[in-house]
Design an enzyme around this catalytic site. Structure first.
Site, PDB file in Angstrom:
ATOM      1  N   ASP A   1      -1.111   4.893  -5.392  1.00  0.00           N
ATOM      2  CA  ASP A   1      -1.389   5.922  -4.392  1.00  0.00           C
ATOM      3  C   ASP A   1      -2.831   6.403  -4.575  1.00  0.00           C
ATOM      4  O   ASP A   1      -3.199   6.869  -5.648  1.00  0.00           O
ATOM      5  CB  ASP A   1      -0.414   7.092  -4.584  1.00  0.00           C
ATOM      6  CG  ASP A   1      -0.445   8.073  -3.413  1.00  0.00           C
ATOM      7  OD1 ASP A   1      -1.528   8.264  -2.814  1.00  0.00           O
ATOM      8  OD2 ASP A   1       0.612   8.651  -3.101  1.00  0.00           O
TER       9      ASP A   1
ATOM     10  N   ASP B   1      -6.964  -1.067  -2.305  1.00  0.00           N
ATOM     11  CA  ASP B   1      -7.585  -1.357  -1.010  1.00  0.00           C
ATOM     12  C   ASP B   1      -8.325  -0.131  -0.472  1.00  0.00           C
ATOM     13  O   ASP B   1      -8.680  -0.079   0.699  1.00  0.00           O
ATOM     14  CB  ASP B   1      -6.533  -1.834  -0.002  1.00  0.00           C
ATOM     15  CG  ASP B   1      -5.441  -0.810   0.239  1.00  0.00           C
ATOM     16  OD1 ASP B   1      -5.220   0.047  -0.632  1.00  0.00           O
ATOM     17  OD2 ASP B   1      -4.793  -0.859   1.305  1.00  0.00           O
TER      18      ASP B   1
ATOM     19  N   ASP C   1       8.841   7.767 -15.310  1.00  0.00           N
ATOM     20  CA  ASP C   1       7.425   8.086 -15.262  1.00  0.00           C
ATOM     21  C   ASP C   1       6.683   7.144 -16.210  1.00  0.00           C
ATOM     22  O   ASP C   1       6.981   7.101 -17.412  1.00  0.00           O
ATOM     23  CB  ASP C   1       7.226   9.542 -15.681  1.00  0.00           C
ATOM     24  CG  ASP C   1       5.787  10.012 -15.584  1.00  0.00           C
ATOM     25  OD1 ASP C   1       4.870   9.213 -15.869  1.00  0.00           O
ATOM     26  OD2 ASP C   1       5.566  11.179 -15.250  1.00  0.00           O
TER      27      ASP C   1
ATOM     28  N   PHE D   1       1.265  -6.885   2.683  1.00  0.00           N
ATOM     29  CA  PHE D   1       0.474  -5.696   2.953  1.00  0.00           C
ATOM     30  C   PHE D   1      -1.021  -6.009   2.843  1.00  0.00           C
ATOM     31  O   PHE D   1      -1.826  -5.601   3.676  1.00  0.00           O
ATOM     32  CB  PHE D   1       0.867  -4.615   1.948  1.00  0.00           C
ATOM     33  CG  PHE D   1      -0.025  -3.410   1.929  1.00  0.00           C
ATOM     34  CD1 PHE D   1       0.126  -2.402   2.859  1.00  0.00           C
ATOM     35  CD2 PHE D   1      -1.026  -3.274   0.976  1.00  0.00           C
ATOM     36  CE1 PHE D   1      -0.689  -1.274   2.846  1.00  0.00           C
ATOM     37  CE2 PHE D   1      -1.844  -2.172   0.942  1.00  0.00           C
ATOM     38  CZ  PHE D   1      -1.671  -1.169   1.888  1.00  0.00           C
ATOM     39  N   GLU D   2      -1.370  -6.774   1.826  1.00  0.00           N
ATOM     40  CA  GLU D   2      -2.770  -7.130   1.595  1.00  0.00           C
ATOM     41  C   GLU D   2      -3.299  -8.038   2.695  1.00  0.00           C
ATOM     42  O   GLU D   2      -4.403  -7.852   3.201  1.00  0.00           O
ATOM     43  CB  GLU D   2      -2.877  -7.813   0.232  1.00  0.00           C
ATOM     44  CG  GLU D   2      -4.284  -8.060  -0.254  1.00  0.00           C
ATOM     45  CD  GLU D   2      -4.299  -8.632  -1.651  1.00  0.00           C
ATOM     46  OE1 GLU D   2      -5.386  -9.042  -2.095  1.00  0.00           O
ATOM     47  OE2 GLU D   2      -3.233  -8.675  -2.293  1.00  0.00           O
TER      48      GLU D   2
ATOM     49  N   GLU E   1       3.826  -3.841 -15.665  1.00  0.00           N
ATOM     50  CA  GLU E   1       3.315  -3.433 -14.356  1.00  0.00           C
ATOM     51  C   GLU E   1       3.815  -2.037 -14.023  1.00  0.00           C
ATOM     52  O   GLU E   1       5.015  -1.742 -14.119  1.00  0.00           O
ATOM     53  CB  GLU E   1       3.722  -4.407 -13.251  1.00  0.00           C
ATOM     54  CG  GLU E   1       3.182  -3.973 -11.892  1.00  0.00           C
ATOM     55  CD  GLU E   1       3.194  -5.045 -10.824  1.00  0.00           C
ATOM     56  OE1 GLU E   1       3.130  -4.693  -9.634  1.00  0.00           O
ATOM     57  OE2 GLU E   1       3.265  -6.238 -11.178  1.00  0.00           O
TER      58      GLU E   1
END
Length: 246
Positions: free
Chosen positions: A144, A180, A121, A219-220, A69
């Protein structure tokens, strides 16, 4: 940690080689618990790019299906997935140290032996540390969106990145993305439609329902109450795929 801050220099000119990154370090304040976790738990559960190619036997003590992930935030969702699937091994990559510290605490509190993390990174880790054809799934949840048009070049989902992920997935492996932002969802599917060696599991041009393995975040849920949409994309690497030439 944060190895990517030590930028490489061009061997010919000696100049620092800079590239467009998909993130900006706006690191929040570490809690005492997160700071302590980074000091005491990182040596056990942290992975460093300097260790080179990932050796699953050395890291996990087994060679099980692996899930990677990218950008796991504060880590609760990733820890929940690892807890729910003990037969799989999970690797997270996050650049923000408060999130890494929070994940380390989740690993300790849940007693997880199948979860490790990089603080680095993700592009560099994919290139330098993840063996080709070694991942069952790559997850990119709510990256982002870089919603301003002038910043779209910073979006991580670009053709070169997709080609890199394709190389790291095992045949039949899945790239699972979720966002989203409808504009970013449309960008993602446009990039994937032009990618070689992938099949949209939901059908051509279609978005997928949220699979059971992706927990719904606070958040979702908050966004859904406000009428925001969420778009999931699942693309499978063809079992007979030939790697594009780099």
């Amino acid at each position: 940690m944060l190895d990517f801050l030590h930028q490489d220099k061009d061997p010919a000119t000696g100049k620092v080689m800079r590239r467009v990154r998909s993130f900006v370090l706006r690191e929040g304040r570490l809690t005492d618990g997160q700071r302590k976790a980074l000091q005491t738990l990182w040596p056990r559960y942290g992975l460093e790019r300097g260790q080179g190619a990932l050796d699953p036997l050395a890291v996990f003590g087994r060679d099980a299906p692996r899930v990677l992930e990218i950008g796991y935030g504060m880590g609760q969702s990733l820890a929940a997935m690892a807890e729910a699937a003990p037969e799989q091994d999970f690797i997270g990559i996050e650049v923000h140290r408060p999130g890494v510290g929070a994940l380390l605490l989740e690993i300790q509190e849940r007693g997880l032996s199948n979860l490790r993390s990089y603080c680095d990174d993700a592009v560099d880790i994919l290139k330098l540390c993840v063996p080709d054809a070694s991942l069952e799934r790559v997850q990119l949840y709510f990256p982002d969106p870089w919603h301003k048009k002038k910043h779209h070049k910073r979006r991580i989902v670009q053709p070169d990145w997709v080609t890199l992920v394709h190389r790291k997935l095992a045949p039949g492996g899945v790239l699972h993305m979720a966002t989203d932002w409808q504009d970013y969802a449309e960008h993602m599917i446009a990039v994937m439609n032009n990618a070689q060696g992938f099949t949209n599991t939901a059908g051509p041009g279609a978005f997928a329902p949220r699979p059971a393995w992706r927990p719904e975040t606070k958040f979702e849920r908050r966004g859904e109450k406000l009428g925001h949409g969420v778009w999931d994309l699942l693309f499978e690497k063809s079992p007979l795929a030939v790697e594009p030439e780099s």
